[in-house]
Design an enzyme around this catalytic site. Structure first.
Site, PDB file in Angstrom:
ATOM      1  N   GLY A  85       0.826  -1.199   0.000  1.00  0.00           N
ATOM      2  CA  GLY A  85       0.000   0.000   0.000  1.00  0.00           C
ATOM      3  C   GLY A  85       0.862   1.252   0.000  1.00  0.00           C
ATOM      4  N   CYS A  86       0.266   2.355  -0.382  1.00  0.00           N
ATOM      5  CA  CYS A  86       1.044   3.593  -0.509  1.00  0.00           C
ATOM      6  C   CYS A  86       1.530   4.086   0.850  1.00  0.00           C
ATOM      7  CB  CYS A  86       0.233   4.662  -1.231  1.00  0.00           C
ATOM      8  SG  CYS A  86      -1.426   4.934  -0.577  1.00  0.00           S
TER       9      CYS A  86
END
Lengths: 338, 338, 338, 338
Positions: free
Chosen positions: C143-144
């Site tokens: 995930g970012c």
């Protein structure tokens, strides 16, 4: 006065709530929307700090009010306007449903939802139709682009000073496109982008501009190109006109100053000033500058807040006129200014 | 090739650094600016991750390079161009100093800093003057607005299809105004605002547009109104023209497709598409759409990145032409796209 | 290599298309999305100037390719991953489906769409798991927020230098929320606004951060608060940590410089520099600064492009590792830089 | 009342002009700035539509007024405050000059311009010091960050519920940095960027926070990290605290509701709501939400308009208190709300 806002979850509806909740003569405010069940207004617009509920439209008949603002999509407004007018409620419709002659409407929008009301509707360009507005039962509140265009151009048109083709290159912030969820209006699509749309005579505000313009002058044609600006509020119009006779900028400015002498929202800018959208954000003001280019064409630049004079502000101004109030009542605050 | 960028702390200079540092044929890159002493390039543009130093201008004579890009204010560029040309360095000047005939320059800008060079300068509108560019010693890289305007209009002008007045309503992001600290360019002044400037034939890019246009067609007049958009990069032009003869949109599009057949940066959009600035950000591309409105006027919409094709991109394209490279060399990356 | 992007109408999908269409080793690019029928990619992202079609997902089985990027919502990705893995296609999944142990996944996301694959998936934090990535058949691309958090914190965690509670106050541009039409992501809602969301340990990226962190150090707890910034691209994290022993800023910086010595995308900033999101926009870079405050806490600030190292960039980096290429292949361009 | 605004060309000065020109008890408004000669206020802020002139500071002695707002840089304010106080004018100083004990001031700012006045100055955090404010001759109007921080934290501090380190991660729009022309505040530098600054205990608002906090509780330490948001108005603070005893979110909310029961500008949000900056833009409101994370830390999120409650709004609120008016007088309008 008691007033209802129908369509209170959109930007125009919310701007009406902002203005009406600060209006000194409004004692009751009822909110409705097309959703199901009651919703807290604050869930939509926390910043307005308005504690009321938004009710579903089927409760419209249960409440008593003097004025009703319809901030619904075209086609929907017309369906509710008739019942309200028959109840004796004064209606200010912010959709396109009553802005055009029936035949023109049906050409651009399809079958009309309430054709029998078209005749009684008064076009609510406050500075031009105030006498009719004062006694109207149903107001067709003008579109945002036509409001800017007409206030910029009519003072010359009504003196028969214009000829030929009027080019109206107009730019708008995003709230003019409403608050429903559309991919093309996402922040990710709009920010750091500028784009034209509706190029080539296809935007529905064009017949509205031409229809009113033709009441004042013959033989004029309008080319209108809208553009989307990466910002929230504001319309800036750049309008190119040909005069029938040679007038200096100063003579032109005098025509406007005389025309709008008693219209406090219209500001004719002195030489050296140009309109800008931030200067009208949150207000009902209209800034107009007049310039000539070396070859003699007139360039009018005009700025309004599309949600102010272009929608909710002018609607409240019209309510003031209908109620016998000063037209600036509740509209003098400066919302924001840079 | 070894190249120098003079004026590397501005937006145009930095865009040159971005493009040249990715260019496969550039083996040495020297940076200069008008400041005192050496400064780290990274202190100005951390994101470029370019480890070099920016040197003061008095060290310009100490380094050897083949090409020099001058990204200085007008009046300053001319002062350095002569010395560089005499040294045998090929000069691509991004200021206004060599874009106009001397008399026109002095009317709009005042005394010329290097009048003897005006005659040898070649106007660097790559698609129109590529043959002259290939052998030039000094390129006058076109202004951002004229680049967009001329590429949109010249294909019709050179076929003598235009008449009368051309209205060019153009809108630009803020980087066109440079990177020096001015109050009017602060975020607090620009964001959520849209405004015209230079209304009425006073912007210095107007004589540049007219000068080139007049090489291709007589009797045309240009009205040019620039506007400031609250965004960083991009120019969108909306241009209104009168044809001498009736051509369909499809016929018009064919003229452009034929004209720019071998010009990979010019994209003539198919029906139903309109240009938008985000689609050209970070590129050297030019998007052009052709539309007619019901009354017959042609509306051309055009988008470029003012720092790309409007400045640094076209400058590198011109360097490629001068160096005998493919004109797209180093310019094919898509920087960003939404 | 031939590669497929599944979910090519979203922001992550489009960024993959941008990177892969410039990648020197990619010879074929197939696009798919969940929509019906074929659509022109250009209708979604005109600026990418990619002439291909996006095909419906039921045609996924008809094409041959070596790598497949799944940019679909969680729950959907898992459904397609199995079939692709069985076909021998290497899968890089950008959803959350394979980032967590099964039990943790089901607690936060509900029933898993392909539980049998969880064991074979390799967590694609390139700098930490490159050896496993090289031979993986299925990558769970991080995930970012976790990417930014973990790269900032793991160098200290793996040396057992941390204790207590780690506060991770993180801020993201809007593209992290995807490209589907949601009212809360309209320009009119996001511009000129800054807001927290998911306050109090409820964001689904928290277990991802804790899960990886716990592989390296025991007894640490993470508090994570995300915020929405009115901009398109970028994550900036401000992370507050307690050290077990007193180390100077210079000693801390050395730990990071040593750790990431061979990782070209990780930039440990020198003293006096702080990360900013514009400096990583369009890149796969990670900027990290280390500071101590007077009381001894360490403050790490970190910036990535949520679509770059936070999604598509890292996915391409992982493809490079899996294909035996240099990990920077096709990722060295500077998209934009201010 | 007659009032003067000194420093009327800056953002804080202009916001004071906006509020005071709508204030029902203000009958005369005099504007001054450090520039030479008279300037039209409208040239600076066309949108405010205020017809007055801004006079040079040497004319300050020539006019009579009851209240004076000093919106000058620190060091300058102190120079004018003494003369005004001696004339019997009540002074509300918006600079940092009187916010700190003398020794602390001189450590952070250098020599004090008017040390003899420090003792008589009252810290103008309206909700906490209203009794002293009512009789003060000189108000030190609080900084924007400290206002948000203190109103969020003092209700717990004064009940001795806090311990250890308070982490205050705060984010501000650009107008907090003033209106003078600085490169780093250009639109081209700020838009599409988010960055921390003053990391590690170096921002001058930190001693202001600690100084007031220490009046209410001992042994607390503050870590404060400011960040710059690409927007114009608003501060959002995310504050992490450790409680001495375990209290539920509902118990915490009750403490705040009781504390601010008679403070109309402080809005304690109900469960499920979080503050956002647009909800306070143009107002004097403070939105506070209380959340706990699973491990027991309290996370307080707070939003103010840095120009409203963070500067001009609180200054007018203090004038109201000093003049014996209702503290909301002239401050109830909703400027803008989305």
């Amino acid at each position: 006065m008691k007033v209802a806002v129908v369509g209170a979850t959109g930007y125009t509806g919310a701007e009406l709530v902002r203005l009406l909740s600060m209006h000194p003569k409004v004692s009751g405010l009822f909110l409705f929307s097309r959703g199901d069940g009651e919703i807290d207004f604050r869930q939509n617009f926390l910043g307005l700090d308005f504690a009321g509920k938004i009710k579903p439209l089927d409760e419209l008949a249960k409440e008593e009010f003097d004025f009703s603002f319809l901030a619904l999509p075209h086609g929907e407004s017309g369906r509710y306007a008739g019942e309200l007018v028959r109840r004796g409620v004064k209606v200010i419709d912010l959709s396109a449903d009553f802005r055009l002659p029936l035949a023109v409407y049906e050409k651009w929008y399809g079958p009309h939802p309430a054709p029998e009301l078209v005749e009684i509707a008064v076009y609510g360009l406050s500075e031009y139709f105030s006498e009719k507005i004062k006694t109207a039962r149903l107001i067709a509140n003008p579109g945002c682009y036509p409001t800017a265009f007409l206030l910029a151009v009519l003072p010359l048109a009504e003196k028969d000073l214009l000829q030929g083709v009027i080019i109206s290159d107009m730019k708008s912030g995003v709230t003019g496109a409403g608050r429903s969820a559309k991919r093309e209006m996402l922040f990710g699509e709009v920010a750091e982008n500028f784009r034209p749309y509706g190029v080539g005579g296809v935007h529905r505000h064009l017949p509205e501009m031409e229809n009113i313009l033709n009441n004042y002058a013959q033989g004029l044609r309008v080319i209108f190109t809208p553009h989307l600006i990466p910002m929230k509020r504001g319309i800036l119009g750049t309008i190119y006109l040909d005069l029938k006779q040679n007038l200096s900028t100063e003579e032109l400015r005098k025509i406007y100053l005389n025309k709008f002498h008693d219209n406090p929202f219209i500001k004719i800018l002195p030489e050296g000033y140009l309109p800008e959208t931030r200067a009208v954000a949150g207000t009902n003001n209209v800034l107009i500058a007049l310039n000539k280019e070396p070859g003699g064409k007139v360039i009018i630049t005009v700025a309004i807040d599309n949600l102010g004079k272009g929608a909710a502000g002018q609607a409240v101004q019209n309510m003031n006129l209908m109620a016998g109030l000063d037209e600036t009542c509740g509209l003098k605050n400066t919302g924001i200014y840079f």
